[in-house]
Scaffold this active site. Sequence first.
Site, PDB file in Angstrom:
ATOM      1  N   LYS A 273       0.842  -0.880   0.063  1.00 15.32           N
ATOM      2  CA  LYS A 273       0.074  -0.012  -0.037  1.00 15.32           C
ATOM      3  C   LYS A 273       0.768   1.371  -0.002  1.00 15.32           C
ATOM      4  O   LYS A 273       1.432   1.594   0.993  1.00 15.32           O
ATOM      5  CB  LYS A 273      -0.774   0.040   1.073  1.00 15.32           C
TER       6      LYS A 273
ATOM      7  N   GLU B   7      10.269   1.920   9.953  1.00 18.43           N
ATOM      8  CA  GLU B   7      11.361   2.979   9.508  1.00 18.43           C
ATOM      9  C   GLU B   7      10.632   4.281   9.801  1.00 18.43           C
ATOM     10  O   GLU B   7       9.996   4.688   8.956  1.00 18.43           O
ATOM     11  CB  GLU B   7      11.892   2.548   8.223  1.00 18.43           C
TER      12      GLU B   7
ATOM     13  N   CYS C  84      14.339  10.661   5.285  1.00 17.73           N
ATOM     14  CA  CYS C  84      14.220  10.231   6.767  1.00 17.73           C
ATOM     15  C   CYS C  84      15.590  10.477   7.555  1.00 17.73           C
ATOM     16  O   CYS C  84      15.675  10.849   8.807  1.00 17.73           O
ATOM     17  CB  CYS C  84      13.706   9.035   7.163  1.00 17.73           C
TER      18      CYS C  84
ATOM     19  N   GLU D 272      10.998  16.776  13.247  1.00 14.65           N
ATOM     20  CA  GLU D 272      11.430  16.387  11.925  1.00 14.65           C
ATOM     21  C   GLU D 272      10.320  17.580  11.046  1.00 14.65           C
ATOM     22  O   GLU D 272       9.293  17.519  11.187  1.00 14.65           O
ATOM     23  CB  GLU D 272      10.922  15.193  11.618  1.00 14.65           C
TER      24      GLU D 272
HETATM   25  O1  TXE Z   1       3.116  10.226   6.695  1.00 15.67           O
HETATM   26  P1  TXE Z   1       2.301   8.690   7.011  1.00 15.67           P
HETATM   27  P2  TXE Z   1       2.577  11.379   5.867  1.00 15.67           P
HETATM   28  C1  TXE Z   1       7.147  12.006   8.045  1.00 15.67           C
HETATM   29  C2  TXE Z   1       7.426  13.476   7.740  1.00 15.67           C
HETATM   30  C3  TXE Z   1       6.191  13.929   7.188  1.00 15.67           C
HETATM   31  C4  TXE Z   1       5.138  13.195   8.043  1.00 15.67           C
HETATM   32  C5  TXE Z   1       3.982  13.037   7.668  1.00 15.67           C
HETATM   33  O2  TXE Z   1       7.951  14.320   9.108  1.00 15.67           O
HETATM   34  O3  TXE Z   1       5.942  15.428   7.213  1.00 15.67           O
HETATM   35  O4  TXE Z   1       5.746  11.915   8.133  1.00 15.67           O
HETATM   36  O5  TXE Z   1       3.838  12.451   6.370  1.00 15.67           O
HETATM   37  C6  TXE Z   1      -0.035   5.445   5.328  1.00 15.67           C
HETATM   38  N1  TXE Z   1      -2.727   3.196   9.237  1.00 15.67           N
HETATM   39  N2  TXE Z   1       7.927  10.981   7.137  1.00 15.67           N
HETATM   40  O6  TXE Z   1       1.533  11.784   6.489  1.00 15.67           O
HETATM   41  O7  TXE Z   1       1.018   9.394   7.387  1.00 15.67           O
HETATM   42  C7  TXE Z   1      -0.217   6.458   4.483  1.00 15.67           C
HETATM   43  O8  TXE Z   1      -1.111   6.381   3.444  1.00 15.67           O
HETATM   44  C8  TXE Z   1      -1.968   2.637   8.277  1.00 15.67           C
HETATM   45  C9  TXE Z   1       9.007  10.497   7.418  1.00 15.67           C
HETATM   46  O9  TXE Z   1       2.612  11.235   4.373  1.00 15.67           O
HETATM   47  O10 TXE Z   1       3.021   8.279   8.413  1.00 15.67           O
HETATM   48  C10 TXE Z   1       1.339   6.234   3.879  1.00 15.67           C
HETATM   49  O11 TXE Z   1       1.010   5.166   2.977  1.00 15.67           O
HETATM   50  N3  TXE Z   1      -1.388   3.158   7.566  1.00 15.67           N
HETATM   51  C11 TXE Z   1       8.892   9.165   6.629  1.00 15.67           C
HETATM   52  C12 TXE Z   1       1.891   5.841   5.148  1.00 15.67           C
HETATM   53  O12 TXE Z   1       1.442   5.414   6.089  1.00 15.67           O
HETATM   54  C13 TXE Z   1      -1.510   4.611   7.446  1.00 15.67           C
HETATM   55  C14 TXE Z   1       8.261   9.401   5.255  1.00 15.67           C
HETATM   56  C15 TXE Z   1       3.084   7.129   5.484  1.00 15.67           C
HETATM   57  O13 TXE Z   1       2.372   8.048   5.874  1.00 15.67           O
HETATM   58  C16 TXE Z   1      -2.565   5.188   8.377  1.00 15.67           C
HETATM   59  C17 TXE Z   1       7.220   9.949   5.056  1.00 15.67           C
HETATM   60  C18 TXE Z   1      -3.004   4.554   9.452  1.00 15.67           C
HETATM   61  N4  TXE Z   1      -3.859   4.787  10.232  1.00 15.67           N
HETATM   62  C19 TXE Z   1       6.825  10.939   5.856  1.00 15.67           C
HETATM   63  N5  TXE Z   1      -2.267   6.319   8.023  1.00 15.67           N
HETATM   64  C20 TXE Z   1      10.262   8.504   6.575  1.00 15.67           C
HETATM   65  N6  TXE Z   1      10.457   7.900   7.718  1.00 15.67           N
HETATM   66  O14 TXE Z   1      11.043   8.589   5.722  1.00 15.67           O
HETATM   67  C21 TXE Z   1      -1.526   6.910   7.272  1.00 15.67           C
HETATM   68  N7  TXE Z   1      -0.935   5.648   6.720  1.00 15.67           N
END
Ligand code: TXE
Length: 496
Positions: free
Chosen positions: A177, A252, A286, A385
């Site tokens: 996903k 991660e 990240c 972050e």
């Molecule tokens: O992340 P999410 P977002 C951090 C970065 C960014 C912040 C928000 O600071 O500004 O996260 O980004 C799925 N159950 N990183 O909102 O929500 C979502 O659809 C299951 C760091 O995009 O964590 C997506 O596929 N899944 C990071 C995935 O989770 C769920 C990289 C990541 O989204 C869900 C990206 C739920 N309840 C953002 N809610 C890194 N470590 O590299 C959302 N998702």
Amino acid sequence: MTTQLYIDGAFVAPKAGGSFPAVDPATEEVFDTVAAGTADDIDAAVRAARTAFDDGRWSGLSASARAGFLRKVAEGIRARLSDLAALETRDNGKPLPEAEWDIGDAADCFDYYADLAEARAAGPETTVDVGDERFDTRIWREPVGVVAAITPWNFPLLMGVWKVAPALAAGCTIVLKPSELCSLTCHELARIVDAAGLPAGVFNLVTGTGPEAGAPLTDHPLVDKIAFTGSVVTGRKVMQAASAGIRTVALELGGKSPFIVFADSDVDKAVEWILFGIFWNKGEVCSATSRVLVQRELYPRLLERLAEEAEKITIGPGDAEGVKLGPIVSCSQYDKVMGFLERARQSGARLVTGGGRPEGLDTGYYLTPTVYADVPLDAEIWREEIFGPVVCVNSFETEDEALRLANDSPYGLAGAVMSKDLDRCDRVAARLRAGIVWINCSQPTFTQAPWGGYKSSGIGRELGEAGFDNYLETKQVTRFDRDGEWGWYLPTGDQA
Ligand code: TXE
């Protein structure tokens, strides 16, 4: 054209028929429509993956047969490197050369895990000396089962592949996903997997939002393992969902990684690695080295050179010649980053350069490379972050102070240290509480080496052998080898 889901070896429309737009962050224009899967589609995908795992159509193949399929996927990605890179740039905004690195790395990752699966299968069986020669004990490694992979938007294809390639190599089946912000290259991956002829149900793709597709995937009772990359907030929800079924997780998560520069460093080399550490991929990394600590003697000079060079960075659409900084991925992420900068005004931090919209770029989610100095240690921009092209710089006097400041964070993904004194670098590396430490550089990432964080930055490791082990269970198989030597209840042998 609306994309489709890929479930049980077929491209299908989502059961509820929904979709959402794919937006080009350089122009703010909708350029495609993505299928919005929901709980019913997730259920169909997980069931397909479960059946494909349980009947052994994949795990029952030899490692070299599985490796053959993975190499075909690698070839398929490589054959489409330029169009996949162009698509990644359009969907995510990253400079095209960086998208080309990502796509090349994705292909290499499939090859690496194909090789590793074969090497492991050819290796000797692991036995253990249990200290009792009547027993012969062996350790078998087996695929963990059905994997749910949930991935973010910053490296849309590559983050998916970091999970898909080792999971498939290990013999697992998977439901991927991707992030709703950038789903398109993962959709192309489904086409490549399909063309490579993997058995139906082994790889499944459900695009959709976090709440509508991600959450049902983490809740699904037929999933054995959840592999997640994303924010700490969502990571926590994933872990909670996994706890209901005692499923294992690999997480991660975010970072606020420090870069310590000692005064004996060459200032231009330091500036080059700081720029790369925070501005490549627009700072949406990240492991971005977003907190820089510079030894006092070098601090004014380094800040001056950093600002000079940051101001020269070419900003624009990722596909334009010479661009080194593309637009932030989405409107919501742009607003999030701008919110940090707004609140930073009250924090007492000194804005050295950047912090606004670049001249001449009135459309698109652009931000000038931003440098703050003299940042209070309790300021939000120092602690949280930001995930954008924003770096905070502070000074330190001694090695101990640098380490204290560097480790003063809930995160522990990466850290970097620069000095001509390599003993000092090793000393600092040993004391940094982080899963990855770079010496005299920042950000190089290798498929062969483990990747993951300490503290709130996550659980487990991706890439390398550790990334393969992530998808294996461990089984102890013990055989009793001596007739007539037990007899706790029933008399045996001579005693009979
Ligand atoms: O992340 P999410 P977002 C951090 C970065 C960014 C912040 C928000 O600071 O500004 O996260 O980004 C799925 N159950 N990183 O909102 O929500 C979502 O659809 C299951 C760091 O995009 O964590 C997506 O596929 N899944 C990071 C995935 O989770 C769920 C990289 C990541 O989204 C869900 C990206 C739920 N309840 C953002 N809610 C890194 N470590 O590299 C959302 N998702």
